[in-house]
Design an enzyme around this catalytic site. Structure first.
Site, short mmCIF file in Angstrom:
data_model
loop_
_atom_site.label_atom_id
_atom_site.label_comp_id
_atom_site.label_asym_id
_atom_site.label_seq_id
_atom_site.Cartn_x
_atom_site.Cartn_y
_atom_site.Cartn_z
N LYS A 79 74.91 35.14 20.35
CA LYS A 79 74.63 33.79 19.70
C LYS A 79 73.88 32.77 21.06
O LYS A 79 72.83 32.23 20.69
CB LYS A 79 75.65 33.02 19.05
CG LYS A 79 76.07 33.84 17.84
CD LYS A 79 77.26 32.92 17.10
CE LYS A 79 77.69 33.67 15.98
NZ LYS A 79 78.77 33.12 15.35
N ALA A 141 85.16 29.40 23.61
CA ALA A 141 84.08 28.51 24.02
C ALA A 141 82.84 29.19 23.88
O ALA A 141 81.68 28.92 24.73
CB ALA A 141 84.38 28.25 25.42
N GLY A 143 79.67 31.40 21.58
CA GLY A 143 78.69 30.52 20.50
C GLY A 143 79.32 29.88 19.31
O GLY A 143 78.88 28.76 18.92
#
Length: 278
Positions: A79, A141, A143
């Site tokens: 992502k 932490a 995407g």
């Protein structure tokens, strides 16, 4: 929408939506997205593409030149990397620098968007869980975690603590959100769920039976809600442990069902869907 809604027959006009992932064996999105397209009357099909991170840039570059490609859906671990390959980012993707869907223009131009966050919050609310005012521990932490953090802050949580194996990545997410949401107590924290009333696992831990638990269930406060992003298995070991303690749980599939219409609407003009799917 019936779970038995068939995907329309593929023909020469069918638009293709590769779902970029690594690995891809756990994916539930293609089937759900295809049912939604069929219900909307959109002649499109989503197919899983397992792509190693080292080959992501060349894969996305090649897809620019496929006229049958409507766009891409993107999941772990691509992502953030896909966002950097787009020509333009819109909405949450612009400031969070992550994308889970990419629209391909007729000229090959790629526009990325991110609906994981809005989908996650919509999914919570659809199940009667209001984030506003809650103290939240978000583990992860990456995407999806970044987008969920932004949406939770925007929903008015009182406190948002982010725990991640790499503290620097957690600090990056906090820095991204701090100026935009000054009323939310944002901080980096260890993965200790004590003192929180909403605990969200936004990592891939739980997909494999040998995975460690993202938090210690024994440390979760009575009355807290334990929520997942992992969709396969539907009830992860963390959720099983939470249920054993009598805690309310929220499965990862609700993030997907809540954004199916948004994904289709972004990729196909005139196929806009509701924020919360039936």
């Amino acid at each position: 929408m019936s779970a038995l809604t068939p995907v329309r027959e593929i023909d020469g006009r069918t638009r293709i939506v590769p779902l970029l992932a690594h690995p891809s064996h756990h994916l539930r999105t293609p089937a759900a997205f295809n049912r939604r397209c069929a219900a909307l009357g959109v002649n499109a099909v989503c197919i899983p593409w397992q792509v190693e991170p080292r080959h992501l840039a060349e894969t996305v570059g090649a897809l620019r030149h496929g006229d049958s490609i409507a766009g891409l859906i993107v999941t772990v671990p691509h992502k953030a990397a896909v966002a950097e390959l787009c020509d333009e980012l819109t909405g949450d993707a612009r400031h969070l620098r992550v994308a889970n869907v990419v629209r391909r223009g007729a000229d090959g131009r790629l526009v990325g968007a991110m609906f994981d966050g809005v989908g996650y919050v919509a999914g919570l609310r659809h199940r009667g869980i209001e984030p506003a005012g809650r103290r939240v521990l978000l583990v992860g932490a990456g995407g999806a975690a970044t987008a969920i953090a932004g949406a939770l802050a925007g929903a008015g949580v009182a406190e948002l603590a982010i725990a991640n194996r790499s503290a620097a990545k957690a600090e990056r997410v906090v820095d991204l959100l701090r100026d935009a949401y000054p009323s939310v107590a944002l901080r980096v924290a260890p993965p200790d769920p004590a003192g929180f009333d909403l605990v969200v696992n936004a990592t891939s831990l739980g997909m494999q039976p040998t995975d460690a638990l993202p938090v210690d269930p024994a440390r979760i406060d009575v009355g807290a809600v334990v929520a997942e992003v992992v969709m396969q298995p539907a009830v992860t070991p963390l959720l099983v442990a939470a249920q054993a303690r009598g805690l309310a749980i929220h499965e990862g599939e609700h993030m997907l069902t809540a954004q199916l219409g948004l994904l289709a609407g972004f990729l196909f003009a005139g196929a806009a869907g509701e924020a919360v799917a039936a």
